[in-house]
Design an enzyme around this catalytic site. Structure first.
Site, PDB file in Angstrom:
ATOM      1  N   GLY A 249      40.515 -22.605   2.402  1.00 49.25           N
ATOM      2  CA  GLY A 249      39.411 -21.661   2.261  1.00 49.25           C
ATOM      3  C   GLY A 249      38.733 -22.228   0.893  1.00 49.25           C
ATOM      4  O   GLY A 249      37.997 -21.154  -0.406  1.00 49.25           O
ATOM      5  N   LYS A 250      38.284 -23.561   0.896  1.00 52.10           N
ATOM      6  CA  LYS A 250      36.937 -24.083  -0.494  1.00 52.10           C
ATOM      7  C   LYS A 250      36.183 -22.911   0.247  1.00 52.10           C
ATOM      8  O   LYS A 250      35.344 -23.373  -1.520  1.00 52.10           O
ATOM      9  CB  LYS A 250      37.671 -25.605  -0.574  1.00 52.10           C
ATOM     10  CG  LYS A 250      38.352 -26.586  -0.229  1.00 52.10           C
ATOM     11  CD  LYS A 250      37.694 -28.227  -0.497  1.00 52.10           C
ATOM     12  CE  LYS A 250      37.335 -28.809   0.846  1.00 52.10           C
ATOM     13  NZ  LYS A 250      38.163 -28.492   2.069  1.00 52.10           N
ATOM     14  N   THR A 251      35.758 -23.355   0.773  1.00 50.69           N
ATOM     15  CA  THR A 251      33.959 -22.981   0.790  1.00 50.69           C
ATOM     16  C   THR A 251      34.241 -21.020   0.301  1.00 50.69           C
ATOM     17  O   THR A 251      32.988 -20.911   0.062  1.00 50.69           O
ATOM     18  CB  THR A 251      33.466 -23.046   2.219  1.00 50.69           C
ATOM     19  OG1 THR A 251      33.800 -24.071   2.498  1.00 50.69           O
ATOM     20  CG2 THR A 251      31.643 -22.527   2.319  1.00 50.69           C
ATOM     21  N   PHE A 252      35.571 -20.619   0.884  1.00 50.55           N
ATOM     22  CA  PHE A 252      35.573 -19.066   0.750  1.00 50.55           C
ATOM     23  C   PHE A 252      35.468 -19.190  -0.724  1.00 50.55           C
ATOM     24  O   PHE A 252      34.854 -18.030  -1.279  1.00 50.55           O
ATOM     25  CB  PHE A 252      36.554 -18.929   1.614  1.00 50.55           C
ATOM     26  CG  PHE A 252      36.628 -17.122   1.209  1.00 50.55           C
ATOM     27  CD1 PHE A 252      35.774 -15.943   1.955  1.00 50.55           C
ATOM     28  CD2 PHE A 252      37.632 -16.942   0.908  1.00 50.55           C
ATOM     29  CE1 PHE A 252      36.002 -15.020   1.438  1.00 50.55           C
ATOM     30  CE2 PHE A 252      38.447 -15.298   0.453  1.00 50.55           C
ATOM     31  CZ  PHE A 252      36.996 -14.720   1.423  1.00 50.55           C
TER      32      PHE A 252
ATOM     33  N   SER B 293      31.469 -31.843   7.960  1.00 49.05           N
ATOM     34  CA  SER B 293      31.271 -32.092   9.621  1.00 49.05           C
ATOM     35  C   SER B 293      31.330 -31.116  10.316  1.00 49.05           C
ATOM     36  O   SER B 293      31.046 -30.072   9.497  1.00 49.05           O
ATOM     37  CB  SER B 293      32.865 -33.479  10.085  1.00 49.05           C
ATOM     38  OG  SER B 293      33.637 -32.662   9.655  1.00 49.05           O
TER      39      SER B 293
ATOM     40  N   THR C  34      42.966 -29.322   4.335  1.00 47.18           N
ATOM     41  CA  THR C  34      41.816 -29.154   4.621  1.00 47.18           C
ATOM     42  C   THR C  34      41.716 -27.257   5.905  1.00 47.18           C
ATOM     43  O   THR C  34      43.191 -27.350   5.625  1.00 47.18           O
ATOM     44  CB  THR C  34      41.584 -29.726   6.155  1.00 47.18           C
ATOM     45  OG1 THR C  34      40.088 -29.041   6.547  1.00 47.18           O
ATOM     46  CG2 THR C  34      42.569 -29.962   6.909  1.00 47.18           C
ATOM     47  N   GLU C  35      40.993 -26.736   5.650  1.00 48.86           N
ATOM     48  CA  GLU C  35      41.002 -25.407   5.816  1.00 48.86           C
ATOM     49  C   GLU C  35      42.669 -24.401   4.969  1.00 48.86           C
ATOM     50  O   GLU C  35      43.148 -23.586   5.087  1.00 48.86           O
ATOM     51  CB  GLU C  35      42.408 -25.497   7.560  1.00 48.86           C
ATOM     52  CG  GLU C  35      41.256 -25.630   8.491  1.00 48.86           C
ATOM     53  CD  GLU C  35      39.866 -25.210   8.599  1.00 48.86           C
ATOM     54  OE1 GLU C  35      39.757 -24.152   8.855  1.00 48.86           O
ATOM     55  OE2 GLU C  35      38.691 -26.447   9.176  1.00 48.86           O
TER      56      GLU C  35
ATOM     57  N   ASP D 186      29.427 -23.988   6.735  1.00 47.28           N
ATOM     58  CA  ASP D 186      30.418 -23.254   5.283  1.00 47.28           C
ATOM     59  C   ASP D 186      28.812 -24.323   4.654  1.00 47.28           C
ATOM     60  O   ASP D 186      28.723 -22.854   3.194  1.00 47.28           O
ATOM     61  CB  ASP D 186      31.341 -25.001   5.015  1.00 47.28           C
ATOM     62  CG  ASP D 186      32.638 -24.366   5.403  1.00 47.28           C
ATOM     63  OD1 ASP D 186      32.537 -23.378   6.318  1.00 47.28           O
ATOM     64  OD2 ASP D 186      33.299 -25.274   5.139  1.00 47.28           O
TER      65      ASP D 186
ATOM     66  N   LYS E  33      27.266 -29.042  -1.071  1.00 46.71           N
ATOM     67  CA  LYS E  33      28.133 -29.627   0.336  1.00 46.71           C
ATOM     68  C   LYS E  33      27.928 -30.990   0.931  1.00 46.71           C
ATOM     69  O   LYS E  33      27.769 -30.841   1.624  1.00 46.71           O
ATOM     70  CB  LYS E  33      28.958 -29.112   0.897  1.00 46.71           C
ATOM     71  CG  LYS E  33      29.811 -29.037   2.232  1.00 46.71           C
ATOM     72  CD  LYS E  33      30.523 -27.666   2.664  1.00 46.71           C
ATOM     73  CE  LYS E  33      31.814 -28.493   3.653  1.00 46.71           C
ATOM     74  NZ  LYS E  33      32.461 -29.309   2.350  1.00 46.71           N
TER      75      LYS E  33
ATOM     76  N   GLU F 102      31.559 -29.032  -4.065  1.00 42.00           N
ATOM     77  CA  GLU F 102      32.663 -28.594  -2.940  1.00 42.00           C
ATOM     78  C   GLU F 102      33.195 -29.840  -1.690  1.00 42.00           C
ATOM     79  O   GLU F 102      31.938 -30.370  -1.282  1.00 42.00           O
ATOM     80  CB  GLU F 102      31.842 -27.703  -1.632  1.00 42.00           C
ATOM     81  CG  GLU F 102      33.398 -27.339  -1.263  1.00 42.00           C
ATOM     82  CD  GLU F 102      33.057 -26.123   0.190  1.00 42.00           C
ATOM     83  OE1 GLU F 102      33.798 -26.665   1.299  1.00 42.00           O
ATOM     84  OE2 GLU F 102      32.170 -25.728   0.557  1.00 42.00           O
ATOM     85  N   GLY F 103      33.998 -30.499  -1.800  1.00 47.70           N
ATOM     86  CA  GLY F 103      34.251 -31.507  -1.555  1.00 47.70           C
ATOM     87  C   GLY F 103      34.446 -31.496   0.434  1.00 47.70           C
ATOM     88  O   GLY F 103      34.326 -30.242   1.103  1.00 47.70           O
ATOM     89  N   ALA F 104      35.211 -32.304   0.968  1.00 47.44           N
ATOM     90  CA  ALA F 104      35.624 -31.808   2.720  1.00 47.44           C
ATOM     91  C   ALA F 104      37.440 -32.595   2.445  1.00 47.44           C
ATOM     92  O   ALA F 104      36.919 -33.592   2.530  1.00 47.44           O
ATOM     93  CB  ALA F 104      34.832 -32.798   3.802  1.00 47.44           C
ATOM     94  N   GLY F 105      38.262 -31.384   3.318  1.00 43.25           N
ATOM     95  CA  GLY F 105      38.974 -31.926   3.466  1.00 43.25           C
ATOM     96  C   GLY F 105      39.648 -31.438   2.002  1.00 43.25           C
ATOM     97  O   GLY F 105      39.750 -30.849   1.305  1.00 43.25           O
TER      98      GLY F 105
ATOM     99  N   PRO G 296      43.073 -12.573  -2.783  1.00 40.04           N
ATOM    100  CA  PRO G 296      44.402 -11.743  -0.764  1.00 40.04           C
ATOM    101  C   PRO G 296      43.728 -12.512   0.889  1.00 40.04           C
ATOM    102  O   PRO G 296      42.395 -12.589   0.682  1.00 40.04           O
ATOM    103  CB  PRO G 296      44.348 -10.613  -1.202  1.00 40.04           C
ATOM    104  CG  PRO G 296      42.740 -10.411  -1.813  1.00 40.04           C
ATOM    105  CD  PRO G 296      42.604 -11.322  -3.093  1.00 40.04           C
TER     106      PRO G 296
END
Length: 227
Positions: A15-18, A42, A12-13, A55, A38, A117-120, A206
């Site tokens: 940067g999947k969404t980015f 949560s 998690t965290e 997201d 998505k 896009e998944g979660a975690g 980057p």
């Protein structure tokens, strides 16, 4: 022809969404029609229009097709905790077949590129015997892996790639995302990942304090995804 990919992360965290938004922007620059889903999120905020996830809203902004929020994020949960716990507290059941049906609706809407896009991480639980990884398996779609470039990323990336392969799916490509700055021996870690991950590197994103996905799109190459 629509090409659909499930976007997973090494954790998690990372940067999947980015990265997903950047991939969508990269495709749009090539005049491709894009859409994204998505399925479960949560950490949603209460608004006049209902629960909204940041997201999912970013994906909705980055895609070219005009989809209703309920199509982009069909399952919105308020607490910023693991989805299966948030769903249990809300008295909801996370149904993979329902998610798959919504995804198939978006997949048939005429976009050139669809990202789900998944979660975690890959094995995010949905219930006692269900995982979010069951969704790409049910849809039978290849996977894009977002590797958060940080200490431990090699182990996380290789284990995730192994799990994807054992689930019978194809790792279509991966993105190295520097979601945080200051990684020690970044070049050496990146070289190791390039040697060991069995898929093309789609780009190295980057660290960007401004978190501008349009700028990040310049670091990506989606051509391996569109062949």
């Amino acid at each position: 022809m629509t090409r659909t990919y499930f976007v997973a992360g090494t954790d998690t965290e990372v940067g999947k969404t980015f990265v997903s938004a950047a991939l969508l922007a990269c495709a749009a620059r090539q005049q491709l029609q894009t859409a994204a889903v998505k399925p479960v999120a949560s950490g949603c905020e209460v608004t006049d229009e209902g629960l909204r996830n940041g997201d999912a809203l970013l994906l909705q902004e980055a895609m070219t097709m005009d989809l209703a929020y309920s199509q982009v994020n069909p399952i919105a949960l308020e607490p910023a905790i693991a989805p299966h716990i948030a769903a249990m507290e809300a008295g909801k059941r996370l149904d993979v077949s329902r998610m798959a049906g919504i995804c198939r609706g978006v997949m048939s809407a005429g976009a050139d590129l669809v990202l789900i896009e998944g979660a975690g991480g890959w094995r995010t639980p949905l219930g006692p015997r269900a995982f979010l990884s069951d969704l790409p398996r049910q849809l039978d779609v290849p996977v894009i892996l977002v590797v958060g470039m940080q200490l431990g990323c090699i182990n996380h990336a290789l284990l995730t790639a192994e799990a994807i392969r054992r689930d019978g799916l194809t790792l279509a490509g991966w993105v190295a995302n520097f979601a945080r700055e200051g990684m020690a021996r970044a070049d050496e870690n990146l070289a190791t990942l390039r040697a060991l991950l069995p898929a093309p590197l789609l780009g190295v994103v980057p660290f960007d304090e401004a978190a501008d996905y349009r700028s990040a799109a310049q670091a990506l190459d989606i051509n391996p995804l569109m062949v």
